[in-house]
Write a protein that holds these residues in place. Structure first.
Motif, PDB file in Angstrom:
ATOM      1  N   LEU A  82      55.382  11.448  26.806  1.00 41.77           N
ATOM      2  CA  LEU A  82      56.028  12.293  27.754  1.00 41.77           C
ATOM      3  C   LEU A  82      57.316  12.878  27.082  1.00 41.77           C
ATOM      4  N   ALA A  83      57.916  12.463  26.100  1.00 42.15           N
ATOM      5  CA  ALA A  83      59.315  13.050  25.673  1.00 42.15           C
ATOM      6  C   ALA A  83      58.760  13.954  24.693  1.00 42.15           C
ATOM      7  N   LEU A  84      57.750  13.712  23.678  1.00 37.95           N
ATOM      8  CA  LEU A  84      57.213  14.792  22.818  1.00 37.95           C
ATOM      9  C   LEU A  84      56.500  15.876  23.963  1.00 37.95           C
ATOM     10  N   LEU A  87      59.494  18.018  25.055  1.00 38.98           N
ATOM     11  CA  LEU A  87      60.212  18.842  24.030  1.00 38.98           C
ATOM     12  C   LEU A  87      59.419  20.054  23.596  1.00 38.98           C
ATOM     13  N   SER A  88      58.272  19.925  23.959  1.00 33.18           N
ATOM     14  CA  SER A  88      56.998  21.069  23.195  1.00 33.18           C
ATOM     15  C   SER A  88      57.349  22.331  23.949  1.00 33.18           C
ATOM     16  N   ARG A  89      57.006  23.308  23.032  1.00 31.67           N
ATOM     17  CA  ARG A  89      57.211  24.624  23.596  1.00 31.67           C
ATOM     18  C   ARG A  89      56.111  25.057  24.465  1.00 31.67           C
ATOM     19  N   ASN A  90      54.971  24.254  24.789  1.00 34.60           N
ATOM     20  CA  ASN A  90      53.928  24.573  25.382  1.00 34.60           C
ATOM     21  C   ASN A  90      54.402  24.188  27.222  1.00 34.60           C
ATOM     22  N   PRO A  91      54.580  25.335  27.962  1.00 30.76           N
ATOM     23  CA  PRO A  91      54.916  25.276  29.260  1.00 30.76           C
ATOM     24  C   PRO A  91      54.100  24.302  29.995  1.00 30.76           C
ATOM     25  N   VAL A  92      52.763  24.069  29.805  1.00 31.73           N
ATOM     26  CA  VAL A  92      51.967  23.256  30.771  1.00 31.73           C
ATOM     27  C   VAL A  92      52.382  21.851  30.093  1.00 31.73           C
ATOM     28  N   LEU A  93      52.655  21.612  29.147  1.00 31.58           N
ATOM     29  CA  LEU A  93      52.986  20.016  28.774  1.00 31.58           C
ATOM     30  C   LEU A  93      54.186  19.983  29.332  1.00 31.58           C
ATOM     31  N   GLN A  94      55.230  20.729  29.255  1.00 28.13           N
ATOM     32  CA  GLN A  94      56.343  20.419  29.740  1.00 28.13           C
ATOM     33  C   GLN A  94      56.576  20.119  31.240  1.00 28.13           C
ATOM     34  N   ALA A  95      55.658  21.172  32.142  1.00 24.94           N
ATOM     35  CA  ALA A  95      55.465  21.060  33.404  1.00 24.94           C
ATOM     36  C   ALA A  95      54.797  19.582  33.682  1.00 24.94           C
ATOM     37  N   VAL A  96      53.965  19.100  33.190  1.00 25.94           N
ATOM     38  CA  VAL A  96      53.336  18.031  33.207  1.00 25.94           C
ATOM     39  C   VAL A  96      54.193  16.809  33.144  1.00 25.94           C
ATOM     40  N   ARG A 168      63.481  10.857  24.730  1.00 32.69           N
ATOM     41  CA  ARG A 168      63.860  12.278  24.795  1.00 32.69           C
ATOM     42  C   ARG A 168      65.705  12.785  24.486  1.00 32.69           C
ATOM     43  N   ALA A 169      66.384  11.850  25.156  1.00 31.34           N
ATOM     44  CA  ALA A 169      67.589  11.570  24.965  1.00 31.34           C
ATOM     45  C   ALA A 169      67.989  11.416  23.212  1.00 31.34           C
ATOM     46  N   GLY A 170      67.329  10.405  23.173  1.00 31.76           N
ATOM     47  CA  GLY A 170      67.665   9.700  21.831  1.00 31.76           C
ATOM     48  C   GLY A 170      67.130  10.942  20.626  1.00 31.76           C
ATOM     49  N   ILE A 171      66.335  11.579  20.982  1.00 32.11           N
ATOM     50  CA  ILE A 171      65.677  12.840  19.918  1.00 32.11           C
ATOM     51  C   ILE A 171      66.720  13.881  19.976  1.00 32.11           C
ATOM     52  N   LEU A 172      67.158  14.413  21.074  1.00 32.25           N
ATOM     53  CA  LEU A 172      67.961  15.539  21.234  1.00 32.25           C
ATOM     54  C   LEU A 172      69.701  14.954  20.758  1.00 32.25           C
ATOM     55  N   ALA A 201      67.337   8.830  15.752  1.00 37.27           N
ATOM     56  CA  ALA A 201      67.193   8.631  17.131  1.00 37.27           C
ATOM     57  C   ALA A 201      67.168   7.354  17.791  1.00 37.27           C
ATOM     58  N   LEU A 202      66.889   6.544  16.973  1.00 34.67           N
ATOM     59  CA  LEU A 202      66.603   4.976  17.510  1.00 34.67           C
ATOM     60  C   LEU A 202      68.043   4.442  17.430  1.00 34.67           C
ATOM     61  N   ARG A 203      69.121   4.958  17.042  1.00 34.52           N
ATOM     62  CA  ARG A 203      70.270   4.299  17.229  1.00 34.52           C
ATOM     63  C   ARG A 203      70.880   4.631  18.759  1.00 34.52           C
ATOM     64  N   SER A 204      70.330   5.727  19.213  1.00 31.90           N
ATOM     65  CA  SER A 204      70.567   6.174  20.755  1.00 31.90           C
ATOM     66  C   SER A 204      69.629   5.432  21.636  1.00 31.90           C
ATOM     67  N   ILE A 205      68.621   5.180  21.080  1.00 30.79           N
ATOM     68  CA  ILE A 205      67.203   4.835  22.036  1.00 30.79           C
ATOM     69  C   ILE A 205      67.227   3.302  22.171  1.00 30.79           C
ATOM     70  N   VAL A 206      67.549   2.608  21.165  1.00 30.00           N
ATOM     71  CA  VAL A 206      67.323   1.026  21.241  1.00 30.00           C
ATOM     72  C   VAL A 206      68.208   0.465  22.325  1.00 30.00           C
ATOM     73  N   PRO A 207      69.522   0.621  22.403  1.00 27.03           N
ATOM     74  CA  PRO A 207      70.554   0.170  23.357  1.00 27.03           C
ATOM     75  C   PRO A 207      69.952   0.608  24.894  1.00 27.03           C
ATOM     76  N   SER A 208      69.621   1.705  25.085  1.00 29.14           N
ATOM     77  CA  SER A 208      69.217   2.077  26.403  1.00 29.14           C
ATOM     78  C   SER A 208      67.806   1.506  26.750  1.00 29.14           C
ATOM     79  N   TYR A 209      66.913   1.406  25.637  1.00 27.31           N
ATOM     80  CA  TYR A 209      65.740   0.880  26.093  1.00 27.31           C
ATOM     81  C   TYR A 209      65.547  -0.705  26.058  1.00 27.31           C
ATOM     82  N   VAL A 210      66.506  -1.088  25.702  1.00 28.44           N
ATOM     83  CA  VAL A 210      66.509  -2.567  25.686  1.00 28.44           C
ATOM     84  C   VAL A 210      66.943  -3.079  27.068  1.00 28.44           C
TER      85      VAL A 210
END
Length: 307
Positions: A82-84, A87-96, A168-172, A201-210
């Protein structure tokens, strides 16, 4: 003339009476709480010891672990997808991706589980084939929708919606200069993501995901409402059979949930510490290292005092 050495002055540490008063108050409150838990006969600690390791309770605990593990893996994989897509440039993937996240974050988990539990009433059979055309093969929904499958699918769908935003927040959070430098070197996009973007990105992802994972472990208690006897469901069933043991049985469930979340928190600490390498000058000491340092400092003080 020789200079007369100045007498060594004793350094007096700064007095902090407020800190000592707060510590004393907290210790008194903690002591009262512990005393109340130990001496209150209402908790029936003898019955707690009887039920804690009973096979029926351990079977429910095994179901909880199975549901939590499968949902955590599937939810994280779904969140990455979902995050990828977002972040994709495809508007259909973004909307879904946006629509999925909006929908499943809005539906309470218990409602989603009950809806899936009664899904066979809406669709008796499922088919795969050409839309609005012939079906290649069909299968009965009731055969696949076991209680375990319903619980895992429902929790995974809910988990993926939240995990996607965390990923998505971790990648950004990765600095844009990292993307530009990797592109300037001509590195393939897959290599950029796997070796450069994801570790940072995992430095930001790990605390929130845990934190989300801890909520998932506790959220598995809702699968009792779709007829799956996990830890909470087993405790509820035993409490109905033995009404006099309802309080110790609830304490059994509470302690096991505390144990599970403590294990997850311990893993989180070490994973965060591993990914902190390169981001800080020196890694913070582990609790065991702090205990060793404290013991060494105490021995040094005793040695100095003996002299």
């Amino acid at each position: 003339m020789h200079a007369v050495p100045r007498r060594a002055q004793r350094v007096v540490p700064l007095r902090r009476p407020g800190r000592w008063i707060a510590t004393a108050v907290v210790l008194v409150v903690v002591a009262q709480v512990v005393h109340g838990l130990v001496v209150n006969p209402f908790f029936q600690w003898d019955r707690f010891g009887y039920w804690f390791l009973r096979p029926v309770v351990l079977e429910g605990l095994l179901v909880t672990l199975k549901v939590a593990a499968l949902s955590a893996v599937l939810g994280l994989l779904g969140g990455v997808v979902l995050a990828l897509m977002r972040l994709s440039r495809n508007p259909v993937l973004q909307a879904v991706s946006w629509a999925y996240t909006w929908l499943f974050r809005s539906i309470p988990l218990i409602v989603l589980l009950l809806f899936l539990y009664n899904f066979s009433a809406l669709y008796q059979t499922l088919s795969v084939g050409v839309p609005f055309g012939p079906a290649f093969f069909e299968f009965s929904e009731s055969r696949l929708a076991t209680d375990l499958a319903i619980a895992v699918v429902g929790i995974s769908l809910n988990e993926a919606a939240f995990a996607g935003e965390i990923v998505r927040a971790g990648i950004l959070s990765v600095d844009q200069g990292q993307h530009e430098a990797a592109s300037a070197l001509g590195l393939p996009r897959r290599y950029q993501f796997r070796r450069i973007m994801l570790p940072q990105a995992l430095r930001s992802i790990v605390p929130s995901y845990v934190n989300l994972l801890i909520g998932l472990v506790k959220g598995t208690s809702l699968v009792y409402y779709v007829s799956l006897l996990d830890l909470f469901g087993t405790v509820e069933t035993m409490g109905s059979t033995y009404p006099g043991d309802i309080v110790p049985l609830l304490l059994v469930a509470t302690v096991w949930y505390v144990v599970l979340t403590s294990i997850v928190s311990t893993v989180q600490y070490h994973v965060e510490r591993a990914y902190a390498r390169g981001a800080v000058r020196t890694l913070p000491p582990t609790p065991l290292q702090r205990l060793r340092f404290g013991a060494a400092a105490l021995r040094a003080r005793r040695t100095g005092a003996s002299w």
